[in-house]
Design a protein around this motif. Structure first.
Motif, mmCIF file in Angstrom:
data_model
loop_
_atom_site.group_PDB
_atom_site.id
_atom_site.type_symbol
_atom_site.label_atom_id
_atom_site.label_comp_id
_atom_site.label_asym_id
_atom_site.label_seq_id
_atom_site.Cartn_x
_atom_site.Cartn_y
_atom_site.Cartn_z
ATOM 1 N N LEU A 1 0.849 -1.186 0.000
ATOM 2 C CA LEU A 1 0.000 0.000 0.000
ATOM 3 C C LEU A 1 0.885 1.237 0.000
ATOM 4 C CD1 LEU A 1 -2.643 1.601 0.334
ATOM 5 C CD2 LEU A 1 -2.451 1.218 2.801
ATOM 6 N N LEU A 2 0.661 2.112 -0.986
ATOM 7 C CA LEU A 2 1.396 3.370 -1.066
ATOM 8 C C LEU A 2 0.407 4.527 -1.037
ATOM 9 C CD1 LEU A 2 2.750 1.208 -3.381
ATOM 10 C CD2 LEU A 2 4.552 2.896 -3.185
ATOM 11 N N ARG B 1 2.614 -3.226 4.009
ATOM 12 C CA ARG B 1 2.433 -4.309 3.055
ATOM 13 C C ARG B 1 1.785 -5.501 3.759
ATOM 14 N NH1 ARG B 1 8.446 -5.719 1.133
ATOM 15 N NH2 ARG B 1 8.456 -3.451 0.863
ATOM 16 N N THR B 2 1.155 -6.352 2.983
ATOM 17 C CA THR B 2 0.509 -7.537 3.542
ATOM 18 C C THR B 2 1.548 -8.630 3.780
ATOM 19 O OG1 THR B 2 0.085 -8.601 1.406
ATOM 20 C CG2 THR B 2 -1.558 -7.014 2.196
ATOM 21 N N GLU B 3 1.068 -9.715 4.340
ATOM 22 C CA GLU B 3 1.889 -10.911 4.412
ATOM 23 C C GLU B 3 2.055 -11.526 3.022
ATOM 24 O OE1 GLU B 3 -2.339 -12.508 4.828
ATOM 25 O OE2 GLU B 3 -1.229 -10.670 5.250
ATOM 26 N N VAL B 4 2.977 -12.440 2.876
ATOM 27 C CA VAL B 4 3.158 -13.185 1.631
ATOM 28 C C VAL B 4 2.346 -14.468 1.718
ATOM 29 C CG1 VAL B 4 4.811 -14.355 0.117
ATOM 30 C CG2 VAL B 4 5.460 -12.245 1.288
ATOM 31 N N LYS C 1 -3.865 -9.429 6.582
ATOM 32 C CA LYS C 1 -3.366 -8.140 7.036
ATOM 33 C C LYS C 1 -4.415 -7.055 6.815
ATOM 34 C CE LYS C 1 -0.640 -4.616 7.964
ATOM 35 N NZ LYS C 1 -0.238 -4.297 9.349
ATOM 36 N N VAL C 2 -4.609 -6.194 7.816
ATOM 37 C CA VAL C 2 -5.558 -5.092 7.731
ATOM 38 C C VAL C 2 -4.787 -3.777 7.749
ATOM 39 C CG1 VAL C 2 -7.495 -3.923 8.847
ATOM 40 C CG2 VAL C 2 -7.357 -6.423 8.884
ATOM 41 N N PHE C 3 -5.063 -2.921 6.762
ATOM 42 C CA PHE C 3 -4.467 -1.583 6.735
ATOM 43 C C PHE C 3 -5.388 -0.627 7.483
ATOM 44 C CE2 PHE C 3 -3.055 -3.271 2.461
ATOM 45 C CZ PHE C 3 -1.752 -3.536 2.859
ATOM 46 N N LYS D 1 -4.824 9.958 -2.228
ATOM 47 C CA LYS D 1 -4.605 9.026 -3.329
ATOM 48 C C LYS D 1 -3.843 7.798 -2.843
ATOM 49 C CE LYS D 1 -4.646 12.525 -6.997
ATOM 50 N NZ LYS D 1 -3.895 13.115 -8.131
ATOM 51 N N LEU D 2 -4.375 6.629 -3.175
ATOM 52 C CA LEU D 2 -3.773 5.360 -2.775
ATOM 53 C C LEU D 2 -3.367 4.557 -4.005
ATOM 54 C CD1 LEU D 2 -6.267 4.210 0.023
ATOM 55 C CD2 LEU D 2 -4.231 5.639 0.255
ATOM 56 N N ARG D 3 -2.335 3.771 -3.841
ATOM 57 C CA ARG D 3 -1.868 2.879 -4.898
ATOM 58 C C ARG D 3 -1.575 1.509 -4.275
ATOM 59 N NH1 ARG D 3 0.583 2.916 -10.057
ATOM 60 N NH2 ARG D 3 2.231 1.348 -10.314
ATOM 61 N N PHE D 4 -2.116 0.472 -4.882
ATOM 62 C CA PHE D 4 -1.910 -0.897 -4.421
ATOM 63 C C PHE D 4 -1.057 -1.628 -5.461
ATOM 64 C CE2 PHE D 4 -5.811 0.666 -2.588
ATOM 65 C CZ PHE D 4 -5.791 0.223 -1.281
ATOM 66 N N GLU D 5 0.128 -2.043 -5.069
ATOM 67 C CA GLU D 5 1.043 -2.752 -5.962
ATOM 68 C C GLU D 5 1.161 -4.199 -5.502
ATOM 69 O OE1 GLU D 5 4.763 -0.693 -6.100
ATOM 70 O OE2 GLU D 5 3.958 0.961 -7.332
ATOM 71 N N VAL D 6 1.043 -5.120 -6.462
ATOM 72 C CA VAL D 6 1.107 -6.552 -6.160
ATOM 73 C C VAL D 6 2.406 -7.108 -6.730
ATOM 74 C CG1 VAL D 6 -0.116 -8.751 -6.274
ATOM 75 C CG2 VAL D 6 -1.412 -6.610 -6.358
ATOM 76 N N PHE D 7 3.145 -7.827 -5.890
ATOM 77 C CA PHE D 7 4.422 -8.411 -6.297
ATOM 78 C C PHE D 7 4.443 -9.897 -5.986
ATOM 79 C CE2 PHE D 7 5.561 -3.969 -5.915
ATOM 80 C CZ PHE D 7 6.481 -3.778 -6.944
#
Length: 285
Positions: free
Chosen positions: A71-72, A84-87, A98-100, A111-117
């Motif tokens: 989460l950015l 960031r969440t758990e893997v 995980k709860v933000f 403004k939020l950005r969700f990046e998935v890796f």
């Protein structure tokens, strides 16, 4: 008796004690010359965000991706990582526990950005590499709060869609209830799902939302090779567990499911791939 000039309101001074000079008239309240008016603080609440993904790209050659969501938040034109969440290992449809928790300012555009890796063991020490990128989605916190639940497609670099990959974000505004409850669970005589060893169970708790869907609120640790597990006690807020609706907690009862994972887990949260049991479990306190 003279009267004060028009436009110059005064405040009547208190009676003068004997032996003292009369007090000068008090000026009307208001900012003095050159004073800067301070705007009122914006209304503030806290919001919990939960995320899940569907149909993620498979970046691993011999297994499935191990996704993690970062989460950015935009600050002064720059994206800054918040949490960031758990893997979750080997899962293309992850539901993260995980709860933000974010401060929500009504009058600001956040403004939020969700990046998935795809997080591999080789990418953990120095962070995810660009070739581990599974997609991203952007929105504002106000959009999520107003809709309560939104689903957006994941986009790769240069605006290219990441196949059919999507991310779902669920928002819940927290009430003023700051109470917590401590819970502990155990189970007995679980089914043995493994061929050469005993099951490796873990537990999930779900709550029933207003739209009659179940939402993950807790995922326990894994207890390996054990059909009679006793999980570690944990605390959870009343907001997360039942949205501060005590009748919901008593009437609906949070859904409890037990799962087994036979593969090595390391330090990551497991992928739920076999259902051992569903229903009441011992030792809830």
């Amino acid at each position: 008796m003279s009267r004060p000039e028009s436009g110059a309101p005064t405040t009547t001074p208190p009676p003068t004690p004997p032996g003292e000079s009369p007090a000068a008239p008090l000026p009307a309240a208001g900012p003095g010359p050159g004073a800067v008016a301070v705007p009122p603080s914006p209304c503030l609440s806290k919001v919990e965000l939960r995320v899940s993904c569907r149909a993620l790209l498979d970046r691993d050659a011999l297994s499935k991706s191990d996704p993690c969501v970062m989460l950015l938040m935009q600050s002064r034109g720059q994206w800054v990582e918040v949490e960031r969440t758990e893997v979750i290992k080997r899962n293309l449809h992850p539901v993260f526990s995980k709860v933000f928790t974010i401060d929500y300012y009504f009058e600001e555009v956040q403004k939020l950005r969700f990046e998935v890796f795809d997080i591999n063991s080789s990418s953990v020490p120095c962070g995810p590499r660009e070739d581990d990128f599974l997609g991203a989605a952007e929105c504002t916190l106000g959009q999520i709060v107003s809709h309560k639940k939104i689903t957006k497609p994941l986009v790769l670099k240069h605006g290219k869609h990441a196949g059919k990959s999507t991310i779902t974000i669920i928002a819940e505004e927290l009430s003023g209830n700051n109470n917590y409850v401590e819970l502990f669970f155990s189970a007995r005589k679980l089914d043995d799902k493994d061929l050469f060893s005993k099951s490796d169970p873990f537990l999930e708790i779900h709550k029933l939302d207003d739209d009659d869907t179940f939402q993950l609120v807790h995922r326990s640790e894994v207890i390996k090779n054990n059909l009679n597990p006793v999980w570690a006690p944990f605390t959870i807020s009343i907001n997360s567990l039942c949205s501060c609706n005590y009748d919901r907690l008593i009437k609906d009862q949070p859904g409890v499911a037990l799962w087994d994972r036979g593969a090595s887990l390391g330090r990551d949260v497991p992928h739920a791939d076999e259902d051992l049991a569903s229903g009441p479990v011992d030792g809830c306190g």
